[in-house]
Write a protein that holds these residues in place. Structure first.
Motif, PDB file in Angstrom:
ATOM      1  N   SER A  40      11.873  37.197  57.324  1.00 47.45           N
ATOM      2  CA  SER A  40      10.868  37.949  56.565  1.00 47.45           C
ATOM      3  C   SER A  40      11.494  38.997  55.650  1.00 47.45           C
ATOM      4  O   SER A  40      10.959  39.293  54.586  1.00 47.45           O
ATOM      5  CB  SER A  40       9.860  38.604  57.509  1.00 47.45           C
ATOM      6  N   LYS A  41      12.629  39.562  56.037  1.00 51.18           N
ATOM      7  CA  LYS A  41      13.229  40.653  55.253  1.00 51.18           C
ATOM      8  C   LYS A  41      14.354  40.209  54.330  1.00 51.18           C
ATOM      9  O   LYS A  41      14.580  40.787  53.281  1.00 51.18           O
ATOM     10  CB  LYS A  41      13.767  41.751  56.196  1.00 51.18           C
ATOM     11  N   LEU A  44      15.669  32.996  53.893  1.00 51.61           N
ATOM     12  CA  LEU A  44      16.516  31.963  54.458  1.00 51.61           C
ATOM     13  C   LEU A  44      17.838  31.807  53.725  1.00 51.61           C
ATOM     14  O   LEU A  44      18.835  31.391  54.290  1.00 51.61           O
ATOM     15  CB  LEU A  44      15.769  30.620  54.462  1.00 51.61           C
ATOM     16  N   ASP A  45      17.855  32.136  52.440  1.00 47.64           N
ATOM     17  CA  ASP A  45      19.081  31.955  51.664  1.00 47.64           C
ATOM     18  C   ASP A  45      19.966  33.192  51.656  1.00 47.64           C
ATOM     19  O   ASP A  45      21.015  33.203  51.017  1.00 47.64           O
ATOM     20  CB  ASP A  45      18.752  31.543  50.229  1.00 47.64           C
ATOM     21  N   SER A  46      19.582  34.236  52.398  1.00 47.44           N
ATOM     22  CA  SER A  46      20.352  35.490  52.470  1.00 47.44           C
ATOM     23  C   SER A  46      20.702  36.012  51.083  1.00 47.44           C
ATOM     24  O   SER A  46      21.794  36.513  50.841  1.00 47.44           O
ATOM     25  CB  SER A  46      21.636  35.294  53.290  1.00 47.44           C
ATOM     26  N   SER A  76      17.434  46.890  65.009  1.00 37.83           N
ATOM     27  CA  SER A  76      17.071  47.399  63.682  1.00 37.83           C
ATOM     28  C   SER A  76      17.842  46.625  62.623  1.00 37.83           C
ATOM     29  O   SER A  76      19.072  46.532  62.699  1.00 37.83           O
ATOM     30  CB  SER A  76      17.392  48.888  63.562  1.00 37.83           C
ATOM     31  N   LEU A  77      17.127  46.071  61.664  1.00 34.93           N
ATOM     32  CA  LEU A  77      17.727  45.368  60.535  1.00 34.93           C
ATOM     33  C   LEU A  77      17.681  46.319  59.347  1.00 34.93           C
ATOM     34  O   LEU A  77      16.611  46.678  58.868  1.00 34.93           O
ATOM     35  CB  LEU A  77      16.964  44.080  60.231  1.00 34.93           C
TER      36      LEU A  77
END
Length: 153
Positions: A40-41, A44-46, A76-77
């Protein structure tokens, strides 16, 4: 499996990000909350991860719980300057450098927690552990920082 970690003193820093409570058992499910948070943050492709920009992930837990059946922790991201403030204090860390194209993070943590730490002369600290995710030569890398208190034995 992994090379020996380096011992590094990390100067404190403030990070900001999204925090969730996680139970270790949830990591084994198909609805892994950490994977969902990354998707979500970060996506998928970073696409937010570049050679110049790192992403931090912070694990805050009680080290005396590390070998319990169901460890709970705050994850924590930290991507940008928004969200909850996460403090990393000045502290001594073991730093494991990992190429994520060669091994999964799950396998790395199993190795560190179940084999490396118990056989070492180090005691886990009450400070939060963290990861620094980055690209190097188009490979996704992570430096895993495990807070240690002192040598024993």
């Amino acid at each position: 499996m992994l090379s020996e970690p380096s011992i590094e003193f990390v100067k404190g820093m403030q990070l900001y990000g999204d925090s969730i409570q996680v139970n270790y058992d949830e990591l084994l499910s198909k609805d892994n909350p950490i994977d969902e948070l990354w998707t979500s943050k970060v996506g998928l492709d970073s696409n937010q991860l570049t050679e110049e920009k790192s992403i931090y992930a912070v694990y805050d837990y009680d080290p005396s719980d590390i070998y319990k059946e169901s460890l709970s922790f705050t994850y924590s991201l930290c991507i940008n300057k928004k969200g909850n403030k996460v403090i990393i204090s000045d502290h001594l860390y073991l730093m494991f450098q990992v190429d994520l194209s060669l091994i999964s993070l799950f396998d790395v943590y199993d190795f560190i927690d179940e084999q490396w730490i118990p056989k070492s002369n180090y005691i886990l600290s009450e400070q939060a552990d963290f990861e620094k995710h980055y690209l190097k030569d188009n490979r996704r890398m992570v430096n895993i920082y495990i807070a240690i208190e002192e040598e024993h034995g």
